[in-house]
Design an enzyme around this catalytic site. Sequence first.
Site, PDB file in Angstrom:
ATOM      1  N   ASP A 109       0.823  -1.212   0.000  1.00 34.67           N
ATOM      2  CA  ASP A 109       0.000   0.000   0.000  1.00 34.67           C
ATOM      3  C   ASP A 109       0.854   1.258   0.000  1.00 34.67           C
ATOM      4  O   ASP A 109       0.622   2.191  -0.754  1.00 34.67           O
ATOM      5  CB  ASP A 109      -0.967   0.000   1.204  1.00 34.67           C
ATOM      6  CG  ASP A 109      -0.275  -0.301   2.532  1.00 34.67           C
ATOM      7  OD1 ASP A 109       0.955  -0.513   2.555  1.00 34.67           O
ATOM      8  OD2 ASP A 109      -0.980  -0.331   3.566  1.00 34.67           O
ATOM      9  N   ASP A 112       7.061   3.711   3.432  1.00 34.37           N
ATOM     10  CA  ASP A 112       7.286   4.682   4.503  1.00 34.37           C
ATOM     11  C   ASP A 112       8.764   4.641   4.900  1.00 34.37           C
ATOM     12  O   ASP A 112       9.596   5.286   4.270  1.00 34.37           O
ATOM     13  CB  ASP A 112       6.336   4.342   5.660  1.00 34.37           C
ATOM     14  CG  ASP A 112       6.430   5.322   6.807  1.00 34.37           C
ATOM     15  OD1 ASP A 112       6.859   6.469   6.584  1.00 34.37           O
ATOM     16  OD2 ASP A 112       6.080   4.945   7.946  1.00 34.37           O
ATOM     17  N   THR A 113       9.141   3.832   5.900  1.00 35.54           N
ATOM     18  CA  THR A 113      10.551   3.759   6.288  1.00 35.54           C
ATOM     19  C   THR A 113      11.362   2.890   5.320  1.00 35.54           C
ATOM     20  O   THR A 113      12.578   2.949   5.308  1.00 35.54           O
ATOM     21  CB  THR A 113      10.716   3.148   7.701  1.00 35.54           C
ATOM     22  OG1 THR A 113      10.287   1.790   7.666  1.00 35.54           O
ATOM     23  CG2 THR A 113       9.912   3.911   8.722  1.00 35.54           C
ATOM     24  N   GLY A 114      10.671   2.048   4.560  1.00 36.97           N
ATOM     25  CA  GLY A 114      11.342   1.150   3.628  1.00 36.97           C
ATOM     26  C   GLY A 114      11.701  -0.200   4.232  1.00 36.97           C
ATOM     27  O   GLY A 114      12.197  -1.086   3.533  1.00 36.97           O
ATOM     28  N   THR A 116       9.772  -2.658   5.509  1.00 29.95           N
ATOM     29  CA  THR A 116       8.933  -3.787   5.085  1.00 29.95           C
ATOM     30  C   THR A 116       9.377  -4.317   3.725  1.00 29.95           C
ATOM     31  O   THR A 116       9.676  -5.501   3.567  1.00 29.95           O
ATOM     32  CB  THR A 116       7.453  -3.353   4.992  1.00 29.95           C
ATOM     33  OG1 THR A 116       7.047  -2.870   6.269  1.00 29.95           O
ATOM     34  CG2 THR A 116       6.561  -4.499   4.567  1.00 29.95           C
ATOM     35  N   LEU A 117       9.453  -3.419   2.743  1.00 32.51           N
ATOM     36  CA  LEU A 117       9.811  -3.859   1.399  1.00 32.51           C
ATOM     37  C   LEU A 117      11.266  -4.299   1.324  1.00 32.51           C
ATOM     38  O   LEU A 117      11.604  -5.218   0.584  1.00 32.51           O
ATOM     39  CB  LEU A 117       9.525  -2.742   0.389  1.00 32.51           C
ATOM     40  CG  LEU A 117       8.056  -2.625  -0.010  1.00 32.51           C
ATOM     41  CD1 LEU A 117       7.843  -1.415  -0.901  1.00 32.51           C
ATOM     42  CD2 LEU A 117       7.586  -3.883  -0.728  1.00 32.51           C
TER      43      LEU A 117
HETATM   44  P1  IMP Z   1       7.604   0.754   6.170  1.00 29.80           P
HETATM   45  O1  IMP Z   1       8.142  -0.589   6.526  1.00 29.80           O
HETATM   46  O2  IMP Z   1       7.885   1.782   7.222  1.00 29.80           O
HETATM   47  O3  IMP Z   1       7.953   1.228   4.782  1.00 29.80           O
HETATM   48  O4  IMP Z   1       6.058   0.682   6.330  1.00 29.80           O
HETATM   49  C1  IMP Z   1       5.234   0.200   5.422  1.00 29.80           C
HETATM   50  C2  IMP Z   1       3.949  -0.249   6.091  1.00 29.80           C
HETATM   51  O5  IMP Z   1       3.543   0.579   7.198  1.00 29.80           O
HETATM   52  C3  IMP Z   1       2.886  -0.137   5.077  1.00 29.80           C
HETATM   53  O6  IMP Z   1       2.731  -1.370   4.428  1.00 29.80           O
HETATM   54  C4  IMP Z   1       1.658   0.260   5.865  1.00 29.80           C
HETATM   55  O7  IMP Z   1       0.948  -0.895   6.229  1.00 29.80           O
HETATM   56  C5  IMP Z   1       2.175   0.932   7.108  1.00 29.80           C
HETATM   57  N1  IMP Z   1       2.051   2.400   6.991  1.00 29.80           N
HETATM   58  C6  IMP Z   1       3.041   3.285   6.732  1.00 29.80           C
HETATM   59  N2  IMP Z   1       2.579   4.543   6.680  1.00 29.80           N
HETATM   60  C7  IMP Z   1       1.250   4.461   6.908  1.00 29.80           C
HETATM   61  C8  IMP Z   1       0.197   5.451   6.956  1.00 29.80           C
HETATM   62  O8  IMP Z   1       0.370   6.659   6.773  1.00 29.80           O
HETATM   63  N3  IMP Z   1      -1.051   4.955   7.227  1.00 29.80           N
HETATM   64  C9  IMP Z   1      -1.309   3.635   7.428  1.00 29.80           C
HETATM   65  N4  IMP Z   1      -0.357   2.693   7.363  1.00 29.80           N
HETATM   66  C10 IMP Z   1       0.912   3.099   7.108  1.00 29.80           C
HETATM   67 MG    MG Z   2       1.369  -2.812   5.191  1.00 27.18          MG
END
Ligand code: IMP
Ligand code: MG
Length: 183
Positions: A109, A112-114, A116-117
């Site tokens: 979806d 954000d921080t990167g 997860t991917l």
């Molecule tokens: P990352 O690992 O920080 O890149 O986070 C990615 C995951 O965090 C996404 O798959 C979302 O499920 C969740 N996430 C990040 N930002 C938001 C937001 O603004 N609203 C809701 N979920 C978020």
């Molecule tokens: Mg997610």
Amino acid sequence: MEHTIGRVLLSRDQIASRIRQMGEQVTARLQQESDGTVTPEEQGIVLIPILTGALLFVADLMRHIPLKLSINPVTITSYPGTATESQGAAIKGGIPTDLTGQHVLVVDDILDTGRTLGLLRRLIQVQRPASVQLVVLLSKSKVRDEDVPVDHIGFEIEDEFVIGYGLDFDGYYRNLPDICVLA
Ligand code: IMP
Ligand code: MG
């Protein structure tokens, strides 16, 4: 602090028309990556949506990819409960182990921080797939903990917490048809 649904950032119509374009781009790229061996009849494409956030996005996106594909959802959590800051990616299960030689499409979806991917990409790469494409609907403009090469981005957004169209706050609001800011 009370949280409510704030302004609409991206309307359902904007989302729908962008996803149509993304489906076309992803399909063209898959046909390129596979030197034409990927056809509507050929097997070998695996869609990996990251649940729960990518549920609505992948459902709409896959209808614009007219190729033979299978779907293998994985569950990764990084925002437990009422957190609006990432707590680090934790895998809850479902990571496929048979991706060698497959064309893999990871669908999330929001970037954000990167973390997860980044994590999922490493777990996929070691299996030597034929190709990997990362697809996200939204990308927050910010400095990331991990730089991930994302192939397709639907919309670049500000660093705000958003809800709707699959995105939640504390498990709620995923059913909003538009993407809104959490107020
Ligand atoms: P990352 O690992 O920080 O890149 O986070 C990615 C995951 O965090 C996404 O798959 C979302 O499920 C969740 N996430 C990040 N930002 C938001 C937001 O603004 N609203 C809701 N979920 C978020
Ligand atoms: Mg997610």
